[in-house]
Write a protein that holds these residues in place. Structure first.
Motif, PDB file in Angstrom:
ATOM      1  N   SER A  96       0.764  -1.276   0.366  1.00 51.18           N
ATOM      2  CA  SER A  96       0.031  -0.008  -0.021  1.00 51.18           C
ATOM      3  C   SER A  96       0.834   1.118  -0.254  1.00 51.18           C
ATOM      4  O   SER A  96       1.936   1.255   0.089  1.00 51.18           O
ATOM      5  N   SER A 105      -2.571  -7.559  -3.231  1.00 50.25           N
ATOM      6  CA  SER A 105      -4.376  -6.745  -3.678  1.00 50.25           C
ATOM      7  C   SER A 105      -4.327  -5.941  -2.396  1.00 50.25           C
ATOM      8  O   SER A 105      -5.944  -6.432  -2.171  1.00 50.25           O
ATOM      9  N   ASN A 115      -4.515  -3.414  -2.082  1.00 44.73           N
ATOM     10  CA  ASN A 115      -5.361  -1.939  -2.753  1.00 44.73           C
ATOM     11  C   ASN A 115      -7.226  -2.331  -3.646  1.00 44.73           C
ATOM     12  O   ASN A 115      -7.770  -1.388  -3.526  1.00 44.73           O
ATOM     13  N   LYS A 116      -7.163  -3.553  -3.829  1.00 46.58           N
ATOM     14  CA  LYS A 116      -8.278  -3.946  -4.113  1.00 46.58           C
ATOM     15  C   LYS A 116      -8.629  -4.306  -2.883  1.00 46.58           C
ATOM     16  O   LYS A 116      -8.033  -5.862  -2.884  1.00 46.58           O
ATOM     17  N   ALA A 127     -12.134  -6.064  -2.058  1.00 42.94           N
ATOM     18  CA  ALA A 127     -13.063  -7.175  -2.522  1.00 42.94           C
ATOM     19  C   ALA A 127     -12.340  -8.257  -3.600  1.00 42.94           C
ATOM     20  O   ALA A 127     -13.114  -9.157  -3.272  1.00 42.94           O
ATOM     21  N   SER A 128     -10.646  -8.742  -3.718  1.00 40.36           N
ATOM     22  CA  SER A 128     -10.195  -9.219  -4.093  1.00 40.36           C
ATOM     23  C   SER A 128      -8.726  -9.805  -3.305  1.00 40.36           C
ATOM     24  O   SER A 128      -7.833 -10.648  -3.930  1.00 40.36           O
ATOM     25  N   SER A 129      -8.854  -8.774  -2.345  1.00 45.81           N
ATOM     26  CA  SER A 129      -7.917  -9.363  -1.304  1.00 45.81           C
ATOM     27  C   SER A 129      -7.712 -10.706  -0.348  1.00 45.81           C
ATOM     28  O   SER A 129      -7.111 -10.307   0.571  1.00 45.81           O
TER      29      SER A 129
END
Length: 152
Positions: free
Chosen positions: A2, A74, A76-77, A79-81
């Motif tokens: 991040s 991931s 910064n994502k 939903a898919s982290s």
């Protein structure tokens, strides 16, 4: 990774965040409801929302345990982290503990959490076992004679 350091996120949010559980008593320890926190203790080491690599173990709906891990690539994502693996109730407890330990230790993924993760999985599996019925108290003396006379 991040854009903001995990230490800065912790310093900003350690006194007030959505997962923090505060009690009226000042001396009581602070707890966390974070699903990625293995010990439910409010500390920097176990805070799942702060660390790029985090791990959580929760009970599965149909028995067994579900291991949730955070993908470092991931962050910064949101939903898919998260990555989820389920170990069902039909698997033996020993195999479940070994699988959890291997998942935590693989590729250096937070090896400091290995023992805590296995302990949490063990506690969840122990809680899912059916309770043993308490045996009826064995009557002695006069009460036993009265009970035996009542049956006849």
């Amino acid at each position: 990774m991040s854009n903001v350091s995990a230490d800065l996120i912790w310093e900003i949010s350690r006194t007030s965040n959505a997962f923090l559980v505060k009690r009226k008593s000042g001396a009581a320890p602070q707890f966390s409801r974070d699903p990625l926190n293995l010990t439910n203790v409010h500390s920097r080491k176990y805070a799942g929302f702060v660390n790029d690599k985090a791990l959580g173990i929760v009970p599965n709906e149909k028995g067994g345990v579900r291991v949730i891990s955070k993908k470092p690539a991931s962050v910064n994502k949101p939903a898919s982290s998260l990555y989820t693996v389920t170990y069902g109730a039909n698997k033996t407890a020993r195999k479940t503990y070994k699988a959890v330990a291997n998942q935590v230790a693989k590729n250096g993924y937070r090896p400091d959490l290995r023992q805590v993760a296995v302990a949490r999985a063990s506690a969840i599996r122990r809680g899912q076992r059916p309770a043993k019925p308490e045996p009826a108290p064995k009557l002695r003396g006069a009460a036993a004679r009265r009970a035996a006379a009542g049956k006849q």
